[in-house]
Write a protein that holds these residues in place. Structure first.
Motif, PDB file in Angstrom:
ATOM      1  N   HIS A  93       0.809  -1.209   0.000  1.00  0.00           N
ATOM      2  CA  HIS A  93       0.000   0.000   0.000  1.00  0.00           C
ATOM      3  C   HIS A  93       0.847   1.266   0.000  1.00  0.00           C
ATOM      4  O   HIS A  93       0.612   2.150  -0.814  1.00  0.00           O
ATOM      5  CB  HIS A  93      -1.079   0.021   1.078  1.00  0.00           C
ATOM      6  CG  HIS A  93      -2.048   1.094   0.748  1.00  0.00           C
ATOM      7  ND1 HIS A  93      -3.140   0.912  -0.054  1.00  0.00           N
ATOM      8  CD2 HIS A  93      -1.992   2.428   0.986  1.00  0.00           C
ATOM      9  CE1 HIS A  93      -3.728   2.062  -0.267  1.00  0.00           C
ATOM     10  NE2 HIS A  93      -3.058   2.999   0.352  1.00  0.00           N
ATOM     11  N   HIS A 140      -6.920  -3.503   4.139  1.00  0.00           N
ATOM     12  CA  HIS A 140      -8.097  -3.355   3.274  1.00  0.00           C
ATOM     13  C   HIS A 140      -7.987  -4.208   2.012  1.00  0.00           C
ATOM     14  O   HIS A 140      -8.956  -4.322   1.275  1.00  0.00           O
ATOM     15  CB  HIS A 140      -8.380  -1.881   2.927  1.00  0.00           C
ATOM     16  CG  HIS A 140      -7.314  -1.190   2.136  1.00  0.00           C
ATOM     17  ND1 HIS A 140      -7.098   0.161   2.205  1.00  0.00           N
ATOM     18  CD2 HIS A 140      -6.396  -1.638   1.254  1.00  0.00           C
ATOM     19  CE1 HIS A 140      -6.117   0.505   1.402  1.00  0.00           C
ATOM     20  NE2 HIS A 140      -5.673  -0.575   0.817  1.00  0.00           N
ATOM     21  N   HIS A 141      -6.821  -4.789   1.788  1.00  0.00           N
ATOM     22  CA  HIS A 141      -6.704  -5.642   0.605  1.00  0.00           C
ATOM     23  C   HIS A 141      -7.241  -7.042   0.834  1.00  0.00           C
ATOM     24  O   HIS A 141      -7.340  -7.818  -0.114  1.00  0.00           O
ATOM     25  CB  HIS A 141      -5.244  -5.709   0.148  1.00  0.00           C
ATOM     26  CG  HIS A 141      -4.756  -4.407  -0.379  1.00  0.00           C
ATOM     27  ND1 HIS A 141      -4.946  -4.024  -1.681  1.00  0.00           N
ATOM     28  CD2 HIS A 141      -4.145  -3.369   0.227  1.00  0.00           C
ATOM     29  CE1 HIS A 141      -4.446  -2.811  -1.858  1.00  0.00           C
ATOM     30  NE2 HIS A 141      -3.962  -2.385  -0.717  1.00  0.00           N
TER      31      HIS A 141
HETATM   32 CU   LIG Z   1      -4.074  -0.470  -0.343  1.00  0.00          CU
END
Ligand SMILES: [Cu+2]
Ligand code: HEM
Lengths: 649, 198
Positions: free
Chosen positions: A278, A327-328
């Motif tokens: 990220h 969040h992945h």
């Molecule tokens: Cu991300």
């Protein structure tokens, strides 16, 4: 390993690729010999430590990789354009989306950004080079050898096929038995070390080498964005280093990090990957924000609105970027609490990003806007990127994500942020700074034509994917039956991809056209811009500034023009410059061969090249190299020529 | 090149100052690297499966010896830098030499430890816990090994060239690296060994 496994066989497309590789790799040396260009290539480019030339090499390599990644993209779009298509089989499709993702992010977007960073940052802060010019060349050659290693995988040994995120257990030896993922681990490792060194180099450069008077809050916004980006690089890349090392250990040395049956944990990989991954997306987006800030304020003829809030929001984004990684994988079974926390941190990123969007809008407000090619890309970026951002917030809601996860909706989302965000920015920056480096401009007509092709086709390609995703089409799916009804929108997307291709062809043609026909008598500041790089000649002399400018405010160059006062006065003094060196490219080659033998677990030659690498380090530490001086006479001569040329033509 | 005589020689040129700052930033990256390895270790620590646990495996004596060796090497390199600041070449070289010898002894004990573990059937392939343990210790050990080569090269340069802005700069940066390895070891000692023995 048998020889018929060593080379990838049985695929007409691969044979064609092999032939073209052989032809190209024969043609280049033959041409160089024929035109007697070896010496020129070696002394001017391959051994250079000049940040501008290194930047140009980064960008050339990135364009090459854009071509590679683009061919992958077109193949995927062609395969899925009609139902039950047989152009690619499942395995081949897996390899292609994997290499497309890796090449585009690590070997296209990042190097393009780093290339622009190299060209622009020292000029923008009034310095004569980066802090460690030799290390900078090492960074480039490590990136380049990593990229080459990754790219030979599709003819020698086989490409990685477990996605660019290479999740375990799929990427384990058991489920990916070819050497493909060894390539992934080793090639990214080599390139990653180069990137880390770049991060250190540019941090020191920006912290220590700014022109007198340029305090942090008087730096141009692009410099700010690069400073923050490099902080992210320094703290994020070691995580990738570890993750890839563990992957190599698991696949080639029988360790148990990610294998469940002996006490490993497959989710450990997903976590490590995204703890790096990220922040990585912010590494490619923050400098893009910096580029847009420069271009928008230049062509709105106004100072950047909300400078301080721009800086604060970038710092906020960089901190938040480290706390959103889960969040992945909302759907992979961590509890409600974890999902809620990561949902909130993710949505929080929308706030500083929104601040930036409004700052750009307010900069445009009441500005005298000139619609140049770089400006068109910047203006298109704002609305298109906002669509990407809004769909990002949709994906950030953990409970809703159960619906979108792993669908084409996600694919559309990240292309909507990566392409208008990063790709438009590097193309805009390319057009914007091109005259600074080469002393002539890219043709505006062709530039605008390719802009319209790219901007419109982009939406035609990717907007349908939002709808397809909501209709349930999953990502990484190599084909579908007609009854799903996915056909027409996929066809539309293919049409868009063709348009994008045309746009990129025009862009490349523009470079060719401009090299041949563009007028050479431009002044040092053709765009009437604001920051220091425009206060020296175009093309920039080797030493950048004959006299180091003194800065007393933001946009000092702009005000100096207004008030007719030069930024730098005084007498020339001899300028100290670093010497060229062949060591970095030798080091890059040693890493390439070391990596290649590592991939195939051929330990003896791998050890030999490991020792060669140590040898290059030893050579470096014992070497005495104090650089050289450019004499005052030579400076005078160069300056006169640079001024004179502009009058004569 | 301008040389500023009001500061220690290793800081005396702009280039030297930049190198020292650059190395501090590199150490920041190293902290991120070792933190990740620690995180992996803590995650997999309990996953011993068929293999031995940390309590089965660890013994305090060799670990104490390692700790004492490495801590004293950090002290001697500090003395070496002090001697360098006073311009004393011989003592500086002696202290650096002792540092490297202590580092080599540390490595010797660590290798002995590894051999013992493997003899007890605990290899890097046995369990998640052991993979993480060997990787964490091995990464630190590789850093020490690299330090021996690097430190040796610097000693040779001091011997041949004496104290110059370059050689003092290199020696100082090397001392930062060496102290850093010591700090990492203190974490390994506390959070891997002591905690594992409990
Ligand atoms: Cu991300
Ligand atoms: C130039 C036009 C582009 C087109 C037509 C395109 C098309 C595609 C397609 C069709 C997929 C695979 C969808 C699937 O079946 O799952 C994909 C995946 C991906 N693309 Fe692109 N792409 C383009 C540019 C880019 C750029 C510029 C980037 C990054 C800077 C990028 C990054 C990715 C990534 C990371 C993936 C995921 C790979 C994976 O699933 O492992 N793409 N793209």
């Amino acid at each position: 390993m048998k020889w018929d496994e060593f080379f990838v066989t049985g695929e007409p497309m691969i044979y064609a690729a092999m032939v073209s590789i052989v032809v190209v790799s024969l043609a280049i040396p033959i041409a160089l010999t024929y035109f007697k260009k070896w010496n020129w290539l070696w002394t001017n480019w391959l051994t250079t430590v000049d940040h501008k030339k290194i930047g140009v090499m980064y960008i050339l390599a990135a364009l090459l990789m854009l071509f590679r990644g683009g061919v992958d993209a077109i193949l995927m779009r062609a395969q899925t354009a009609v139902p039950d298509n047989g152009l690619l089989d499942g395995q081949h499709y897996n390899e292609i989306f994997t290499t497309h993702g890796v090449v585009m992010i690590l070997f296209m977007a990042m190097p393009f950004i780093i290339g622009l960073m190299n060209v622009v940052i020292p000029l923008q802060i009034g310095a004569r080079d980066v802090a460690f010019p030799r290390l900078n060349a090492v960074s480039f050659w490590l990136f380049f050898s990593g990229a080459m290693l990754f790219n030979i995988s599709f003819v020698i040994g086989g490409s990685p096929d477990a996605g660019w995120s290479a999740y375990f257990p799929l990427a384990s030896l058991e489920f990916s038995p070819t050497v493909g993922n060894n390539y992934y681990a080793i090639a990214l490792q080599i390139a990653g070390i180069g990137t880390l060194l770049t991060g250190i180099n540019f941090l020191v450069t920006i912290l220590k080498m700014r022109a007198p008077g340029m305090t942090l809050m008087k730096m141009p916004m692009f410099t700010w964005s690069v400073l923050i980006t490099n902080v992210i690089i320094v703290f994020a890349f070691p995580v990738l280093t570890v993750a890839l090392a563990l992957m190599t250990l698991d696949r080639q040395f029988g360790t148990q990090f990610f294998a469940m049956q002996s006490g490993g944990m497959d989710m450990l990989w997903a976590n490590l990957f995204w703890v790096w991954g990220h922040p990585e997306v912010y590494i490619v987006i923050l400098p893009a924000f910096g580029i847009y800030s420069e271009i928008i304020s230049t062509f709105a003829r106004k100072n950047l609105y909300g400078y301080k809030s721009m800086v604060v929001s970038m710092v906020a984004i960089s901190l938040l970027s480290f706390v959103v990684w889960a969040h992945h994988f909302y759907t992979m079974g961590h509890g409600v609490m974890v999902n809620s926390v990561f949902s909130i941190t993710t949505m929080a990123i929308a706030i500083p990003t929104g601040v930036k969007i409004f700052n750009w809008l307010f900069t445009l407000r009441k500005g005298k806007i000139s619609f140049t090619t770089p400006m068109l890309y910047s203006l298109a970026f704002i609305p298109i990127f906002t669509i990407g951002g809004v769909t990002g917030v949709m994906l950030a809601m953990a409970s809703a994500d159960y619906q979108y996860h792993n669908t084409m909706f996600l694919v559309a989302h990240f292309h909507y942020v990566l392409i208008p965000g990063t790709v438009f920015a590097v193309i805009a920056g390319f057009h914007f700074w091109f005259p600074k480096v080469f002393g002539f401009m890219l043709n505006e007509k062709l530039g605008k034509l390719s802009f319209w092709f790219i901007a419109i086709s982009f939406n035609v390609t990717f907007f349908p994917l939002f709808i397809l995703g909501l209709n349930g089409m999953t990502r990484r799916m190599y084909t579908y039956s007609e009854s799903t009804g996915y056909g027409p929108l996929n066809m539309l997307s293919m049409v868009g991809a063709v348009g994008l291709t045309i746009g990129f062809i025009i862009l490349v043609y523009n470079i060719y056209w401009s090299v041949r026909y563009s007028p050479r008598n431009i002044k040092s500041d053709p765009w009437d811009a604001r920051s220091l790089e425009w206060s020296t000649h175009s093309p920039v002399p080797e030493y950048n500034f004959a006299l180091i400018p003194t800065v007393n405010r933001l946009d000092a160059h702009w005000f100096a023009k207004k008030e007719g006062k030069p930024l730098a006065t005084g007498k020339y003094e001899p300028i100290h410059m670093p010497n060229n060196s062949g060591l970095p490219i030798i080091m890059g080659a040693a890493f390439f061969f070391w990596g290649f033998f590592m991939v195939f677990s051929w330990w003896i030659p791998a050890i030999v090249f490991g020792v060669v690498i140590l040898g290059t380090l030893a050579y470096r530490t014992f070497e005495k190299d104090h650089g050289h001086y450019i004499s005052v006479e030579e400076i005078e001569r160069t300056e006169k020529a640079l001024r004179g040329e502009q009058h004569e033509n | 090149m301008k040389i500023d005589h009001s500061v220690p020689m290793e800081y005396s040129t702009d280039e030297n100052k930049m190198k020292i700052l650059g190395f501090w930033i590199f150490l920041g990256a190293e902290i991120a690297l070792f933190s990740t390895l620690f995180a992996v270790y803590f995650t997999l620590q309990g996953n011993t499966k068929v293999g031995p646990t940390s309590a089965d495996l660890f013994h305090l004596t060799p670990v104490m010896i390692e700790t004492i060796l490495l801590l004293s090497s950090s002290f001697t390199i500090g003395l070496g830098i002090h001697a360098m600041r006073l311009g004393l070449k011989k003592p500086m070289m002696t202290f650096f030499g002792i540092t490297l010898a202590l580092g080599a002894a540390f490595l010797g004990v660590e290798v002995y430890e590894f051999v013992t573990y493997v003899g007890e059937g605990a290899t890097i392939q046995t369990s998640g816990f052991l993979s993480a343990l060997f990787t964490l210790l091995g990464t630190h050990g590789l850093h020490v090994t690299f330090g021996l080569l690097w430190g040796g090269a610097i000693l040779l340069q001091i011997k041949k060239r004496g104290f110059t802005p370059e050689t003092t700069n290199k020696s100082f940066i090397f001392s930062l690296y060496w102290h850093f390895l010591d700090v990492v070891w203190i974490f390994i000692f506390s959070f891997v060994y002591l905690k594992g023995l409990m």
